[in-house]
Design a protein around this motif. Structure first.
Motif, mmCIF file in Angstrom:
data_model
loop_
_atom_site.group_PDB
_atom_site.id
_atom_site.type_symbol
_atom_site.label_atom_id
_atom_site.label_comp_id
_atom_site.label_asym_id
_atom_site.label_seq_id
_atom_site.Cartn_x
_atom_site.Cartn_y
_atom_site.Cartn_z
ATOM 1 N N HIS A 1 0.794 -1.228 0.000
ATOM 2 C CA HIS A 1 0.000 0.000 0.000
ATOM 3 C C HIS A 1 0.837 1.295 0.000
ATOM 4 O O HIS A 1 0.618 2.191 -0.823
ATOM 5 N N HIS B 1 1.541 4.352 -2.683
ATOM 6 C CA HIS B 1 1.381 5.791 -2.440
ATOM 7 C C HIS B 1 2.588 6.564 -2.996
ATOM 8 O O HIS B 1 2.445 7.540 -3.722
ATOM 9 N N ASP C 1 -5.963 7.541 -0.574
ATOM 10 C CA ASP C 1 -6.027 6.259 -1.275
ATOM 11 C C ASP C 1 -6.615 6.351 -2.683
ATOM 12 O O ASP C 1 -6.515 5.398 -3.462
ATOM 13 N N ASP D 1 -0.264 7.624 6.466
ATOM 14 C CA ASP D 1 -1.725 7.538 6.374
ATOM 15 C C ASP D 1 -2.250 6.789 7.580
ATOM 16 O O ASP D 1 -1.523 6.614 8.573
HETATM 17 FE FE FE Z 1 -3.395 4.933 2.295
#
Ligand code: FE
Ligand code: ZN
Ligand code: ZN
Length: 762
Positions: free
Chosen positions: A489, A493, A742, A513
């Protein structure tokens, strides 16, 4: 085109072919070329193809250079020329200049125009004397709906929702007149032949526009809620100063305290309620007309933003908005997505009548919306516009990458989902889709994917998805029966930011995040990564702490606070928690502590978002969150730019803010102002990041810093951190074209998959 037998070959210079690619369909590009060419007395033709615009002309080398320069200089406002190339071609002789019909050539496609706000000229005709006076679907080659009415490519009237409306003689005359500003304006219409509004309320069904406008304005001014069919879906609308109505709207939407967007009649009226700088004004007034997050100057009805010091503001963009504001007493209206909770925005009339039942009246029209899009959201941070939600006005404009992305499907994340498809060296990102956990939203996701495949002639060969095994986007990608790639993830980003900044080298990525599945199966979110587009190494992260209750803690910042307090004070955490969280039942606190101690449903997290949650709960600013990221949003309202102090932190194998939390509690006991405490806390994070980067960049000999992740939507944090890093001679890169939240990770996934394929083929 005609070959002219009377022109002698020696009088002809040469035949040139000019190929133009970019966003040039449906934005008045061919008429523009026609005018330019005839002004310059060129002969030849211009043709729309699905892979761009082709111009063939007789010209001399000198004149063709001039022509190309002029094409670039004065191109229509919503167009975007990506490439323009010319070369000589076998001799052909033309006697005039023509626009020739679109042909369907290959699976190559040109950009599809996003929707464009009504232009000045059309607005003038709408509001002043013209034969389309008060016709609310007025448009021209430079403005009007585009993506929202497209069924297929190439962009021609028969391929849009306008196909059901037969052009009248008068409209047709303009449509075929090359010198008219509505030449080939596909949605061209008038009161005689085009779409029309209809107002439905109990015992009322009106189709006369003047009556409709009067009644709708009357209802809104009297404190009623009206559902209005917009460009990409329905809005719910009411007077933004009417306390009672706004709170009724809020409770009927099941939306606890997430701020509502507000449309102001004009920039002057907006200026009474919000502060704007030049960049913010530019964003508000540009043809995409997004919602712009602004600093609040004067409060509207409290229920609009529930005490947060910012307003999501926008200006009119559809003709109907202008017609309403002509008559409305209210100069600021709530215009929030017509949906229940966070389900997809409603687009069809029957569903609107049925499910938007909180509205006292429904303003409908009889043209269908083909592609559902929400209003886009922009925030100007550190003097640059950054996209927070990418939808109307932006989609489906592609991003150009330096990578071959063909046949790659990037599934995106789970929250704020957008997906992305690769075409040539482009990334075509879907509109904002939303939280896939909702079945309606997941269905919307699949529906948009099908549409993109058709519209952009896309055939997937690789599906790239998040590492999280349970995301619906992951499960869906795995079901596709093609090669799949899982991407962590936070790496995605950082890669999203690298891709939009054309970076393809070693960088240090700071990904902050709330939540993302890590390589070690823990929940990451405060990450320092050494990355290139192929792979990453985790250099350092926020210290791990238990996240009691898992996802439950995300909605209850006080739970994460208890976790911090236990990590610091051990068994004394119980008493301290009870003192700090007086609104929370003591037995709940006890249960959370037990879960932490016994490691029950308490995965480890390094999320920076969770640290902000814990801090927001400890200060009493947000103990329970009613919407995603409420705690950090509320914290921002307490920033005092005069405060420069910090708290302590410790950087070793990981980064710990426990020393800061201890000092925060001391400051609370000393009754220091919340503004000071909140600002000191932000400063602490900023300096901890800088110090960590000083160490990591020296160790790894890298001075390019990439910042991404939802935490960077925080304006104070981002601005100060970026400026401090720049002062320390780092090159700093941030997300502007795709969201740092996201909503942007699909771009990162796409870039990583493209890079890996390139390397494996090399
Ligand atoms: Fe995120
Ligand atoms: Zn126009
Ligand atoms: Zn007409």
């Amino acid at each position: 085109m005609q070959l002219d037998p009377n022109v002698k070959p020696e009088n002809i210079t040469e035949t040139y072919i000019i190929q133009i690619k970019g966003l040039i369909q449906g934005v008045g590009f061919r008429p523009y070329i026609y005018k330019l060419a005839t002004d310059l007395r060129f002969t030849g033709y211009v043709e729309n193809r699905n892979d761009g615009v082709l111009i063939v002309v007789n010209s001399s080398d000198y004149k063709i250079k001039e022509f190309v320069k002029l094409i670039k200089r004065n191109a229509p406002v919503a167009s975007e020329i990506r490439s323009i190339n010319y070369s000589t071609a076998p001799q052909q002789v033309f006697s005039d200049f023509q626009i020739v019909k679109s042909k369907n050539f290959s699976n190559d496609i040109t950009d599809v125009s996003p929707d464009i706000a009504v232009c000045e000229l059309c607005l003038d005709e709408l509001l002043n004397d013209s034969w389309r006076f008060h016709y609310p679907f007025i448009n021209c080659t430079n403005c009007g709906p585009r993506f929202t009415i497209i069924k297929d490519l190439p962009y021609d009237r028969v391929q849009t929702s306008m196909s059901e409306f037969k052009m009248c003689k008068k409209c047709e005359k303009e449509y075929i007149d090359i010198s008219d500003r509505r030449f080939h304006a596909q949605p061209i219409a008038c009161a005689d032949c085009g779409p029309a509004y209809q107002l439905i309320a109990p015992d009322t069904n009106i189709s006369d526009l003047e009556q409709i406008i009067s009644l709708v304005c009357n209802l809104i001014d009297k404190g009623r809620i009206v559902a209005i069919k917009g460009m990409g879906g329905f809005h719910l609308c009411c007077d933004a100063l009417n306390e009672k109505t706004v709170s009724r709207l809020r409770s009927s939407k099941n939306r606890d305290s997430k701020p509502f967007a507000v449309m102001f009649s004009d920039i002057g009226e907006l200026g009474k309620y919000a502060n704007t700088n030049i960049k913010e004004k530019q964003s508000l007034l540009e043809w995409r007309r997004p919602i712009v997050l602004l600093e609040q100057k004067k409060t509207l009805a409290r229920g609009v933003n529930n005490g947060i010091k910012s307003i999501g503001a926008m200006l009119p963009y559809m003709p109907i908005h202008y017609l309403l504001f002509e008559k409305l007493k209210a100069k600021a209206i709530v215009l929030t997505s017509g949906n229940i909770s966070d389900e997809p925005i409603v687009i069809d009339n029957i569903t609107a009548l049925d499910s938007l039942s909180m509205a006292d009246a429904h303003l409908l029209y009889n043209r269908s919306i083909q592609n559902r899009v929400d209003d886009s959201v922009i925030r100007v941070i550190n003097n640059t516009a950054r996209i927070i939600r990418r939808s109307r006005g932006f989609v489906p404009s592609p991003l150009n990458l330096r990578l071959n992305t063909d046949h790659i499907f990037a599934a995106g994340g789970e929250l704020n989902n957008c997906f992305c498809i690769g075409k040539g060296n482009q990334a075509i990102i879907s509109q904002h889709i939303g939280d896939l956990k909702k079945i309606e939203t997941y269905n919307f996701y699949k529906e948009v994917y099908e549409k993109y495949c058709r519209l952009f002639r896309f055939e997937p060969e690789i599906a790239v998805h998040d590492l999280h095994p349970d995301y619906l986007s992951t499960l869906n990608a795995k079901k596709m029966g093609i090669q799949t790639i899982a991407v962590q993830h936070h790496f995605a980003h950082i890669a999203s930011c690298m891709a939009e900044n054309d970076l393809d080298e070693k960088v240090i990525g700071v990904a902050f995040d709330g939540t993302g599945y890590g390589d070690d199966r823990n929940i990451w979110g405060g990450e320092f990564l050494l990355c290139d587009l192929n792979d990453f190494t985790r250099l350092k992260h926020l210290e791990y702490l238990p996240l009691p209750g898992g996802d439950k803690a995300v909605e209850n910042p006080w739970m994460m606070a208890v976790s911090y307090l236990y990590a610091i004070f051990g068994n004394d955490a119980n008493t301290i928690s009870e003192q700090l969280f007086r609104t929370i039942d003591p037995w709940k606190i006890e249960m959370v502590l037990k879960n932490i101690q016994n490691k029950i449903n308490s995965p480890l997290t390094s999320g920076m978002g969770r640290l902000f949650d814990a801090f927001a709960a400890i200060t009493g600013i947000c103990t329970e969150a009613s919407y995603h990221a409420e705690a950090p949003v509320r914290l921002e309202s307490y920033i005092n730019h005069q405060v420069s102090e910090t708290y302590s932190y410790r950087i070793s194998n990981d980064i710990s803010f426990k020393p800061a939390i201890i000092q925060v509690i001391e400051d609370i006991r000393k009754k220091l102002s919340l503004k000071t405490i909140v600002t000191k806390f932000h400063n602490t994070v900023i300096f901890a990041v800088r110090d960590t980067l000083l160490e990591l960049s020296a160790e790894n000999n890298v001075n390019k810093i990439v910042l991404s992740g939802g935490v960077f939507q925080n304006s104070y944090l981002s601005t100060k951190l970026e400026n401090i890093l720049k002062k320390s001679n780092y090159k700093v890169y941030v997300n502007k074209k795709v969201p740092c939240n996201d909503g942007g990770i699909c771009l990162g996934q796409l870039a990583i998959a493209a890079k890996r394929r390139e390397l494996s083929c090399a």
